[in-house]
Design an enzyme around this catalytic site. Structure first.
Site, mmCIF file in Angstrom:
data_model
loop_
_atom_site.group_PDB
_atom_site.id
_atom_site.type_symbol
_atom_site.label_atom_id
_atom_site.label_comp_id
_atom_site.label_asym_id
_atom_site.label_seq_id
_atom_site.Cartn_x
_atom_site.Cartn_y
_atom_site.Cartn_z
ATOM 1 C CB CYS A 12 -8.582 7.674 3.877
ATOM 2 S SG CYS A 12 -6.867 8.147 4.212
ATOM 3 C CB CYS A 18 -3.407 2.908 -2.315
ATOM 4 S SG CYS A 18 -3.338 4.686 -2.676
#
Length: 270
Positions: free
Chosen positions: A77, A189
């Site tokens: 993340c 991402c």
């Protein structure tokens, strides 16, 4: 005893389900490793939360994974890596901890030829400046251009990977980066690797750095270095834990993972 240590799982975690792209890359690069994944689906997104809250949630996940006796952790993340990476490493001590930002920055520097690197990511990751800092630590002269691309996240979750709306959105986000002459683009991402074919066509002279793949490569390198690679497991165990099972979770999760998710269990943290 040494063999038992190698058989311990790799712990992978994310604020939601995007980190499953990292699990997919790990499965492909390290097919004999047991993997435990935790996605904090009840409290996603982390990007809108304070640093203290992100650190607190991250510590709860780390405690959960430590309770499952993992041998290494992968922070899948970008937000957690940017905000809480240092605190996580302090807590885990000598355990190998890999993260998407460090691996992505390292791969981008190894890839670029003109020293101009672009980053597309969520607002929080862009605002944290974490990729630029990681790149400039190794090469202060590199030009780093960042572009927040928040609209791509819901488009990926909707499954619009080749939709014209997605193509036009990608084009808009790429315009300023291409105008700056970048030759390397980091997909910053965990959702964005699913758009790699589309992005590759719209930025056809630009090398794409997939943080999921680069993190898997770095994980393999570190585990080998530490003598922790599992090389004798032909039936690896994959477990998926989440803090909530929202609507369409399995459908979206399997799209990210590229295979069926058989063992999904809901757990409550904090």
């Amino acid at each position: 005893m040494e063999n038992i240590g190698r058989q311990r799982p790799i712990g992978v975690f994310d604020s939601g389900i995007g980190g499953l792209t990292n699990v997919r890359a790990l499965m492909e690069r390290l097919p004999m490793e047991n993997i435990i994944y935790f996605g904090d689906t009840a409290r996603v997104p982390y990007g809108t939360k304070s640093k203290a809250t992100i650190e607190n949630f991250s510590m709860q996940i780390v405690d959960f994974l430590l309770g499952h006796d993992v041998k290494a952790m992968v922070i899948a993340c970008n937000t957690i890596a940017a905000v809480a990476g240092r605190k996580i490493r302090q807590k885990t001590g000598n355990m190998p901890v890999l993260d998407v930002i460090s691996a992505g920055a390292k791969a981008a520097l190894a890839t670029t030829r003109n020293n101009k690197i672009g980053i597309i990511a969520t607002n929080t990751t862009v605002n944290s400046n974490a990729y630029a800092r990681a790149i400039h630590r190794d090469n202060p002269d590199t030009l780093v251009r960042t572009q927040a691309a928040p609209l791509l996240v819901p488009l990926v979750e909707e499954g619009w990977l080749e939709h014209e709306v997605t193509r036009l959105t990608v084009c808009e986000y790429l315009k300023p980066l291409l105008a700056d002459g970048i030759d390397t683009l980091v997909l910053g991402c965990t959702h964005f690797p699913l758009l790699k074919p589309l992005i590759g066509r719209e930025a056809h002279n630009v090398a794409l750095v997939d943080s999921a793949i680069t993190t898997a490569e770095e994980t393999a390198r570190v585990l080998a270095q530490e003598g922790l690679l599992d090389t004798g497991n032909n039936n690896p165990d994959y477990r998926f834990y989440v803090s909530d099972i929202p609507l369409k979770f399995r459908t979206i999760g399997e799209r990210f993972l590229g295979r069926t998710m058989e063992q999904i269990e809901m757990v409550s943290l904090g």
